[in-house]
Design an enzyme around this catalytic site. Structure first.
Site, PDB file in Angstrom:
ATOM      1  CG  HIS A 363      -1.954  -1.034   1.271  1.00 15.79           C
ATOM      2  ND1 HIS A 363      -3.231  -0.881   0.789  1.00 15.79           N
ATOM      3  CD2 HIS A 363      -1.881  -2.303   1.745  1.00 15.79           C
ATOM      4  CE1 HIS A 363      -3.913  -2.001   0.978  1.00 15.79           C
ATOM      5  NE2 HIS A 363      -3.118  -2.882   1.560  1.00 15.79           N
ATOM      6  CE  LYS A 554      -6.864  13.696   0.368  1.00 13.37           C
ATOM      7  NZ  LYS A 554      -6.787  12.560  -0.546  1.00 13.37           N
ATOM      8  NE  ARG A 555      -3.832   9.937  10.094  1.00 10.41           N
ATOM      9  CZ  ARG A 555      -3.406   8.979  10.915  1.00 10.41           C
ATOM     10  NH1 ARG A 555      -4.092   7.862  11.043  1.00 10.41           N
ATOM     11  NH2 ARG A 555      -2.310   9.142  11.617  1.00 10.41           N
ATOM     12  CE  LYS A 560      -2.723  10.700   3.093  1.00 11.96           C
ATOM     13  NZ  LYS A 560      -3.384   9.840   2.092  1.00 11.96           N
ATOM     14  CB  THR A 662     -10.267   4.509  -0.862  1.00  7.53           C
ATOM     15  OG1 THR A 662      -9.705   4.886   0.399  1.00  7.53           O
ATOM     16  CG2 THR A 662      -9.566   3.280  -1.380  1.00  7.53           C
ATOM     17  CE  LYS A 666     -14.222   5.576   1.279  1.00  6.68           C
ATOM     18  NZ  LYS A 666     -13.332   5.715   2.463  1.00  6.68           N
TER      19      LYS A 666
END
Ligand code: 26Q
Length: 818
Positions: A363, A554-555, A560, A662, A666
Site C-alpha cells: 500500500h 484524509k490523514r 498529500k 479511496t 467515495k
C-alpha cells in the site's frame, strides 16, 4: 435456514424483541428518561439475533461444501458504525422505523448513539472494511482476522488551533455486535529458545521452549452481505494472561504482584498504533503483529485438522491468506513453523503450502514507510522464526545467485536481511518471497513498484506481480450515506446498481436532461445543507449552500499536500482583499484529518489551517467570498455526511506518492468533481469519467523525479506574483501575529530546494486550474452535467469489482458460498 432458529425469529416481531432486549437482556425500565442509548443497544441485539441464524447457516453450508476459505489478515479494520449497514443489508429499515414509533424515537437519533469502531488509521483499514462487505455480498467465504484494540484511533480535538489527542474508549459501554468465543482461545508464545532434538523415529525436529505465553481470545462480529442471506465473520483477537504466566514469573512472589503482572500480557491488544514514523520499531507493535498472525493461523489449522486430520495435501486448495500490507507478513514464517514443528511436514512440502496460500498487498511507495525490524529484537522475541527466516533467505539467495551469477551486489540488495551496524529484516521482501502474489492498489502504483522498489524481484519473478485497483463499497458509500440520490437512482434505473455499480453508466444519457439534472442537483443541495449543519455544529462556521463546497479530508501528511490547498486559500484571501474579485466563485473550503501524534510538521499544518480559517472567517470583507473550516475528529461517520455534500474533491498529492486513494472514489460516486494530480487511482478516475469532467493539474510522477535535480522554489516564488504575495503574507506573520515565528518551519519547507513534495512547483498550475473550476461552477448546467457523469462513471470503483478480481486472479475462489 436453520429450522428452530427460523421459527423462533418468525414468532416474534421486531417490536416484541426490542422490548424484550430493553427490559430483560439490558434490564432497563421505561422511565422516559435518557433511554436512547439503551434503546440503540436493544435494537442492535434485535438485529444481531436476525444475523445469527443466517450466520450459522453460512458456516454450516461452507463446512459441508468444503469451500475454499480466504482469510484476510489485517492489523486494521476501520468499520465505523454497524447499525445502518445491518439495516440496509437485512432490508429492515422500514419495519424498524415502524417498530420505533411506539417508542416515539427517530431511527437517526438511535443511530447517533453508536460509536465508530475506529480500529484503523485511514485508507488501508477502511479498505479492509469495504472488502468484507463486498465479499459477503458476492457470497465469497472470506473471514477477516484482526485485533480487538481496547483503544481505537485517537479522538482529535482542536485547542487553540492545535491538534490534541484523546483516548478512544469505544468499548466502555460494551459492544452489542460482538460475540466472545472463549472456547476457541489460542496460545501465543514469545521469547524462549529453539531446541533441536531427535524424535522417537530418530528424525531431526525443532521445538520452541521456555516461552512466555499469552492467550488470544476471539470476538466474532457478523458481516452480512447485501440481502442475500450470507453472513461472514470478522474475528478480532483480545490478549489475556495465562495463569501460569504469572506464577512462573512470580512463584516466590506475592499473589497480588502476580495478578498485577497480567497487565503485561493484556497490553498487547490495548491500543491501535497511529501510522507514525516515531512509532516504528516499537516492540509492542511487533508483538501485536505476531499475536494476530499466530492466533489466526492456529485457528485456521485447527479447523483443518478437525476435518482432515494431519493430511495437509489439500490445504492450499481449501485455504488462502491475504496479507494487508507488511504488517501481518510474519505469518509467512509462522505458517512455516507451525507446519514444520507442530505438524511435522518437511521443508519443501511446508514451503509449497506457504507459497500457495499467502498473497501480499503493498500500500505504499514511500521507501521510508517500508517496514523493517531489528534482527536482534526479532530474534529475542521469536528465536525459532528467525531461524526459519534465515533458512528462507539462504535458499532464496542461492536462487538469486543462480539467476545472476557473480552479482553479489544484487544479492545484498535482495536479501531479506539488510546488513549494517544494526542488521534489519525487510518485511516487504519476506512478503514477496513467501507469497505467490504481490499486488499494488492502482495501475500507476503497481507499475512504479515493479520499476522501482521491487524492480529486482519483478525481474526474477514477474508472474507474481499484479494490480488490483482499490474500490469502495457502494452500500455504505452511496446507498446508505446518500439516501436522496439512492432513491433517485432506484426510480430511474431500478435498484440493480447496488450490487452491480456499472449500471450507473445508464445515467450518462441523462446528464444533459434538464429535468433529471434539476432533481439531481436538488438532492445535492439538500446534502450540502446537511454538511453545512455539521460544519456549523462542530466548527461554528457557517457554510452557505450556494457557495462551492471544496473539501479535502484524509490523514494529514506532507505528501498529500494540504499545504498546497491552504496556499490557494491564502491566495484567494489576498485577491479579495486587493479588490480583484472578478471571476471569483464564492467558496467554502473544508479540511479534516488526523496527524500522527509524533509528526510535528503535519501538526503544524493543522495549526496553519486553523489560523488562516480564523483570519478569513472573522473578516467581514471575505464573508461573501470565502469561508474556511477545519472539522475536528474526522472519521468514517463524518465522511458519510461529507462525501454526499461535496462539490469539489481535492486529490492533490505529489504525483507518484499516493498509492491509490479511496476517498477520491467515495466523492466521485456521490457526484463531486475531482481536482487532482496524475497520482494513484486519480488516473483511472479521470480515464473513466473523461478528461473534460476532471480538473487535472500538476507535474506527472516522471516530471517530479526529473525536476528534483534543479528544483528551485525561490526562483518560482520570485517569478510568480501570486505565489510571492502568499509567501509574503506567511513570512510577515500575518496569520500568527501573536505567535511569533511558529510557521517558520513551513515557510522553510516550501522554500527548500530539497522539498520532497514540491509544493511550489505545482502552485501555478493548481491556482490556474482552480480558476477553471470557478468558471465551470458558475455555469450551473455544465457543472450538473459533469457531476452526473462522475456518478455515472464510478462503477469501476465499486469494491465488488476489486474483490471479483482478487477472487478470480489471486484466490481462485471461483466457488461461491452457496
Ligand atoms: C507503521 C508502523 C508502525 C505503526 C503503524 C504503521 C502503519 C499503520 C498504517 C503504516 C501504514 C498504515 C496505513 C497505510 C495506508 O492507509 N495506506 C493507504 O492505503 C490505501 C488503501 O490501499 C491507499 O488508498 C492509500 O493511497 C494509502 O496511503
Amino acid at each position: 435456514m436453520n429450522q428452530t432458529l427460523a421459527r423462533a425469529l418468525k414468532a416474534t416481531t421486531l417490536e416484541e424483541d426490542l422490548q424484550r432486549h430493553y427490559s430483560l437482556t439490558l434490564g432497563r425500565e421505561d422511565t422516559g428518561g435518557d433511554t436512547d442509548f439503551h434503546l440503540y443497544q436493544a435494537l442492535a441485539l434485535t438485529l444481531r439475533d436476525r444475523l445469527v441464524a443466517r450466520w450459522q447457516d453460512t458456516r454450516e453450508h461452507c463446512r459441508e461444501q468444503g469451500c475454499k476459505t480466504i482469510n484476510y489478515l489485517s492489523l486494521e479494520f476501520l468499520m465505523g458504525r454497524t447499525l445502518g449497514n445491518a439495516l440496509l443489508n437485512l432490508d429492515l429499515e422500514e419495519p424498524v422505523r415502524a417498530a420505533l414509533q411506539s417508542w416515539a424515537r427517530d431511527l437517526e437519533q438511535l443511530e447517533d448513539e453508536e460509536l465508530d469502531a475506529g480500529l484503523g488509521n485511514g485508507g488501508l483499514g477502511r479498505l479492509a472494511a469495504c472488502f468484507l462487505d463486498s465479499c459477503a455480498t458476492l457470497e465469497l467465504p472470506v473471514t477477516g482476522y484482526g485485533i480487538r484494540y481496547q483503544y481505537g484511533m485517537f479522538h482529535q480535538r482542536i485547542e487553540n488551533g492545535y491538534q490534541v489527542e484523546y483516548p478512544d474508549r469505544w468499548l466502555r459501554h460494551g459492544n452489542p455486535w460482538e460475540i466472545e468465543c472463549p472456547e476457541a482461545t489460542r496460545r501465543i508464545r514469545f521469547f524462549g529458545r529453539s531446541e533441536h532434538y531427535h524424535d522417537s523415529d530418530g528424525a531431526q525436529r525443532v521445538r520452541w521452549v521456555d516461552t512466555r505465553d499469552v492467550l488470544a481470545v476471539p470476538y466474532d462480529i457478523p458481516v452480512p452481505g447485501y440481502r442475500n442471506g450470507t453472513v461472514n465473520t470478522l474475528r478480532l483477537w483480545k490478549a489475556e494472561a495465562t495463569d501460569e504466566f504469572d506464577f512462573n514469573e512470580f512463584n516466590a512472589g506475592s499473589y497480588t504482584d502476580a495478578v498485577a503482572a497480567k497487565n503485561e500480557a493484556e497490553q498487547i491488544t490495548m491500543v491501535l498504533y497511529p501510522n507514525d514514523a516515531s512509532e516504528q520499531g516499537k516492540v509492542l507493535r511487533l508483538r501485536q503483529q505476531y499475536f494476530l498472525a499466530s492466533a489466526s493461523l492456529q485457528d485456521v489449522l485447527a479447523r483443518w485438522v478437525t476435518v482432515h486430520g494431519e493430511d495437509f495435501s489439500g490445504f492450499a486448495r481449501g485455504n488462502g491468506f491475504q496479507l494487508n500490507d507488511t504488517h501481518p507478513t510474519i505469518a509467512i514464517a509462522e505458517l512455516m513453523r507451525l507446519l514444520l514443528d507442530e505438524h511435522c511436514l518437511g521443508w519443501n512440502e511446508a514451503w509449497v503450502i506457504t507459497n500457495a496460500t499467502m498473497a501480499y498487498t503493498n500500500h505504499t511507495l514511500l521507501p521510508e514507510a517500508l517496514e523493517k525490524w531489528s534482527v536482534k529484537l526479532f530474534g529475542e522475541l521469536f528465536p525459532r522464526l528467525l531461524e526459519i527466516i534465515y533458512e528462507i533467505n539462504a535458499r532464496f539467495l542461492s536462487r538469486v545467485a543462480d539467476h545472476w551469477p557473480g552479482d553479489t551486489e544484487r544479492q545484498a540488495r535482495m536479501s531479506l536481511v539488510e546488513e549494517g551496524p544494526e542488521p534489519m529484516l525487510r518485511m516487504a521482501f519476506l512478503g514477496i518471497v513467501g507469497s505467490h502474489s504481490v499486488n499494488g492498489v492502482a495501475a500507476l502504483h503497481t507499475r512504479l513498484l515493479t520499476e522501482g522498489l521491487f524492480r529486482d524481484f519483478h525481474q526474477l519473478m514477474p508472474h507474481k506481480f499484479n494490480n488490483k485497483t482499490n474500490g469502495v463499497t457502494p452500500r455504505r458509500w452511496l446507498a446508505q450515506c446518500n439516501p436522496g440520490l439512492a432513491e433517485l437512482l432506484n426510480e430511474t434505473l431500478g435498484s440493480g446498481w447496488v450490487t452491480d455499480l456499472d449500471q450507473l453508466q445508464a445515467l450518462a444519457p441523462l446528464a444533459g436532461d434538464s429535468n433529471f439534472a434539476e432533481r439531481y442537483m436538488a438532492i445535492r443541495r439538500d446534502n450540502k445543507l446537511d454538511l453545512a449543519r455539521l460544519v456549523q455544529e462542530r466548527c461554528n462556521v457557517s457554510f452557505a449552500p450556494d457557495m462551492l463546497f471544496d473539501v479535502q479530508v484524509k490523514r494529514i501528511h506532507e505528501y498529500k499536500r494540504q499545504l498546497l490547498n491552504i496556499l490557494h486559500v491564502i491566495h484567494l484571501y489576498a485577491r479579495v482583499l486587493s479588490g480583484n474579485t472578478a471571476d471569483i466563485q464564492p467558496r467554502c473550503v473544508l479540511f479534516g484529518g488526523k496527524a500522527a501524534p509524533g509528526y510535528a510538521m503535519a501538526k503544524l499544518i493543522i495549526k496553519l489551517i486553523n489560523n488562516v480559517a480564523t483570519v478569513v472567517n472573522r473578516d467581514p470583507r471575505l464573508h461573501d467570498w470565502l469561508r474556511v473550516a477545519f472539522l475536528p475528529d474526522y472519521r468514517v461517520t463524518a465522511m458519510e455526511v461529507i462525501c454526499a455534500g461535496t462539490d469539489l474533491s481535492e486529490q492533490i498529492s505529489t504525483a507518484g506518492k499516493e498509492a491509490s486513494g479511496t476517498g477520491n472514489m467515495k466523492f466521485m460516486m456521490n457526484g463531486a468533481i475531482t481536482i487532482g494530480t496524475l497520482d494513484g487511482a486519480n488516473i483511472e478516475i479521470r480515464e473513466a469519467v473523461g478528461e473534460d469532467n476532471f480538473f487535472l493539474f500538476g507535474l506527472t510522477a516522471e516530471e517530479v523525479e526529473a525536476r528534483r535535480q534543479d528544483y528551485d522554489p525561490d526562483a518560482l516564488i520570485a517569478a510568480d506574483q501570486d505565489l510571492a504575495r502568499v509567501m509574503q503574507l506567511l513570512d510577515s506573520g500575518h496569520f500568527n501575529l501573536l505567535e511569533f515565528g511558529i510557521f517558520d518551519p513551513i515557510v522553510a519547507a516550501i522554500r527548500s530546494g530539497s522539498d520532497p513534495w514540491m509544493t511550489a512547483a505545482d502552485f501555478r498550475s493548481y491556482v490556474d486550474t482552480q480558476q477553471r473550476v470557478d468558471a465551470c461552477y458558475r455555469d450551473t448546467a455544465l457543472w450538473a452535467r459533469k457531476s452526473i457523469l462522475n456518478t455515472a462513471s464510478s462503477g469501476r470503483f465499486s469494491s465488488d469489482r476489486t474483490i471479483r478480481e482478487y477472487a478470480d486472479e489471486i484466490w481462485f475462489a471461483d466457488r461461491p458460498v452457496w
